[in-house]
Design a protein around this motif. Structure first.
Motif, PDB file in Angstrom:
ATOM      1  N   PHE A 133      53.206  17.930  20.495  1.00 38.23           N
ATOM      2  CA  PHE A 133      53.807  16.622  20.749  1.00 38.23           C
ATOM      3  C   PHE A 133      55.324  16.746  20.858  1.00 38.23           C
ATOM      4  O   PHE A 133      55.943  16.170  21.760  1.00 38.23           O
ATOM      5  N   VAL A 134      55.927  17.502  19.946  1.00 37.07           N
ATOM      6  CA  VAL A 134      57.376  17.689  19.965  1.00 37.07           C
ATOM      7  C   VAL A 134      57.810  18.335  21.279  1.00 37.07           C
ATOM      8  O   VAL A 134      58.789  17.908  21.912  1.00 37.07           O
ATOM      9  N   LYS A 135      57.074  19.351  21.715  1.00 36.39           N
ATOM     10  CA  LYS A 135      57.406  20.019  22.977  1.00 36.39           C
ATOM     11  C   LYS A 135      57.276  19.059  24.155  1.00 36.39           C
ATOM     12  O   LYS A 135      58.080  19.092  25.096  1.00 36.39           O
ATOM     13  N   LYS A 136      56.273  18.196  24.098  1.00 39.48           N
ATOM     14  CA  LYS A 136      56.060  17.230  25.173  1.00 39.48           C
ATOM     15  C   LYS A 136      57.217  16.246  25.257  1.00 39.48           C
ATOM     16  O   LYS A 136      57.696  15.924  26.351  1.00 39.48           O
ATOM     17  N   VAL A 137      57.673  15.772  24.095  1.00 34.55           N
ATOM     18  CA  VAL A 137      58.806  14.847  24.078  1.00 34.55           C
ATOM     19  C   VAL A 137      60.060  15.540  24.595  1.00 34.55           C
ATOM     20  O   VAL A 137      60.805  14.984  25.412  1.00 34.55           O
ATOM     21  N   GLU A 138      60.296  16.761  24.128  1.00 35.03           N
ATOM     22  CA  GLU A 138      61.485  17.506  24.560  1.00 35.03           C
ATOM     23  C   GLU A 138      61.474  17.724  26.069  1.00 35.03           C
ATOM     24  O   GLU A 138      62.519  17.623  26.730  1.00 35.03           O
TER      25      GLU A 138
ATOM     26  N   VAL B 215      62.327  14.447  27.781  1.00 36.29           N
ATOM     27  CA  VAL B 215      63.754  14.156  27.635  1.00 36.29           C
ATOM     28  C   VAL B 215      64.558  14.949  28.664  1.00 36.29           C
ATOM     29  O   VAL B 215      65.479  14.419  29.304  1.00 36.29           O
ATOM     30  N   CYS B 216      64.209  16.216  28.831  1.00 35.64           N
ATOM     31  CA  CYS B 216      64.898  17.049  29.826  1.00 35.64           C
ATOM     32  C   CYS B 216      64.717  16.486  31.231  1.00 35.64           C
ATOM     33  O   CYS B 216      65.663  16.456  32.027  1.00 35.64           O
ATOM     34  N   LEU B 217      63.510  16.036  31.538  1.00 35.38           N
ATOM     35  CA  LEU B 217      63.230  15.481  32.860  1.00 35.38           C
ATOM     36  C   LEU B 217      63.995  14.181  33.091  1.00 35.38           C
ATOM     37  O   LEU B 217      64.431  13.893  34.206  1.00 35.38           O
ATOM     38  N   VAL B 218      64.159  13.400  32.021  1.00 34.87           N
ATOM     39  CA  VAL B 218      64.955  12.176  32.130  1.00 34.87           C
ATOM     40  C   VAL B 218      66.402  12.525  32.445  1.00 34.87           C
ATOM     41  O   VAL B 218      67.040  11.912  33.312  1.00 34.87           O
TER      42      VAL B 218
ATOM     43  N   GLY C 178      66.958  13.442  35.949  1.00 31.80           N
ATOM     44  CA  GLY C 178      66.597  12.389  36.885  1.00 31.80           C
ATOM     45  C   GLY C 178      65.236  12.525  37.523  1.00 31.80           C
ATOM     46  O   GLY C 178      64.934  11.829  38.501  1.00 31.80           O
ATOM     47  N   SER C 179      64.382  13.397  36.983  1.00 38.84           N
ATOM     48  CA  SER C 179      63.058  13.602  37.575  1.00 38.84           C
ATOM     49  C   SER C 179      62.077  12.496  37.201  1.00 38.84           C
ATOM     50  O   SER C 179      61.141  12.209  37.949  1.00 38.84           O
ATOM     51  N   ILE C 180      62.258  11.895  36.020  1.00 41.33           N
ATOM     52  CA  ILE C 180      61.414  10.778  35.596  1.00 41.33           C
ATOM     53  C   ILE C 180      62.297   9.691  35.002  1.00 41.33           C
ATOM     54  O   ILE C 180      63.455   9.933  34.645  1.00 41.33           O
ATOM     55  N   GLN C 181      61.735   8.509  34.884  1.00 38.58           N
ATOM     56  CA  GLN C 181      62.465   7.381  34.318  1.00 38.58           C
ATOM     57  C   GLN C 181      62.386   7.406  32.789  1.00 38.58           C
ATOM     58  O   GLN C 181      61.432   7.924  32.209  1.00 38.58           O
TER      59      GLN C 181
END
Length: 221
Positions: free
Chosen positions: A24-29, A32-35, A38-41
């Motif tokens: 879960f932590v890796k998924k959030v990280e 966050v990087c994608l945000v 600018g790859s995701i909102q």
């Protein structure tokens, strides 16, 4: 404790097991990087907040810092919703410290002293009453001040009851038991939350202001 009828949409859950927590932590990280690139909102993170703020603070501390940094790219309405949701989640979470750390980091992110505020968790929490009061005094944030302070007060009452042994049990839909690991920091957290409520008392109705004044907190509580 008066429960907001909308809190049922903020059901919290825990991530079971060390492996699942790590994933879960890796998924959030990753999100966050994608945000940040600018790859995701930023809205992609919204669905994670109920779990994120119901995890032990030692596990999720660095992720909280990253999420707050990512929220810097969000629109004002999204930022305000995160702040209100964090306060409401603290009313039903097993780990209210985590939600308060997020609130402290978030409100501190609007301060010019932010690099100093995130040195450690103790500083973030001890500065919370001041950074939060400064944020909610801003005209752009006063619109949610009443809703936020009401949730903060309910969370404070819940923690006070837990610390003093007068807590009557679950009152909010989806509320979880406070985890025993919170016991070590519960009294200091209660002091901080009570102080924050005192600073924000103008946003509370009279009966809650009276209960706030009657809430006596001592070092040996």
């Amino acid at each position: 404790m008066i429960v907001n009828s909308n809190w049922h949409v903020l059901q919290v859950d825990s991530v079971p097991g060390d492996v699942q927590i790590s994933e879960f932590v890796k998924k959030v990280e990753l999100k966050v990087c994608l945000v940040r690139v600018g790859s995701i909102q930023i809205t992609e993170l919204a669905g994670m907040k109920a779990i994120l703020l119901n995890m032990q603070s030692d596990v999720i501390w660095n992720v909280l810092i990253e999420v707050v940094a990512a929220l810097g790219y969000a629109e004002g309405s999204i930022k305000r919703q995160w702040l209100v949701d964090a306060a409401e989640i603290s009313c039903i979470s097993s780990y209210p410290t985590t939600a308060m750390l997020f609130i402290g980091l978030f409100s501190g992110s609007f301060s010019k002293y932010m690099p100093l505020l995130i040195l450690d968790k103790v500083s973030v929490l001890s500065d919370l009453p001041l950074t939060l009061t400064c944020l909610l005094s801003d005209p752009n944030w006063e619109g949610i001040a009443g809703q936020f302070t009401s949730a903060l007060w309910s969370s404070t009452e819940r923690l006070y009851g837990w610390v003093t042994g007068t807590y009557l049990g679950r009152e909010a839909p989806g509320e979880q038991e406070i985890n025993p690991s919170e016991n070590l920091s519960a009294l200091s957290l209660l002091h901080i939350m009570h102080t924050a409520c005192f600073y924000l008392k103008k946003y509370l109705p009279l009966e809650k202001q009276i209960r706030l004044a009657d809430m006596i907190i001592t070092p040996s509580l």
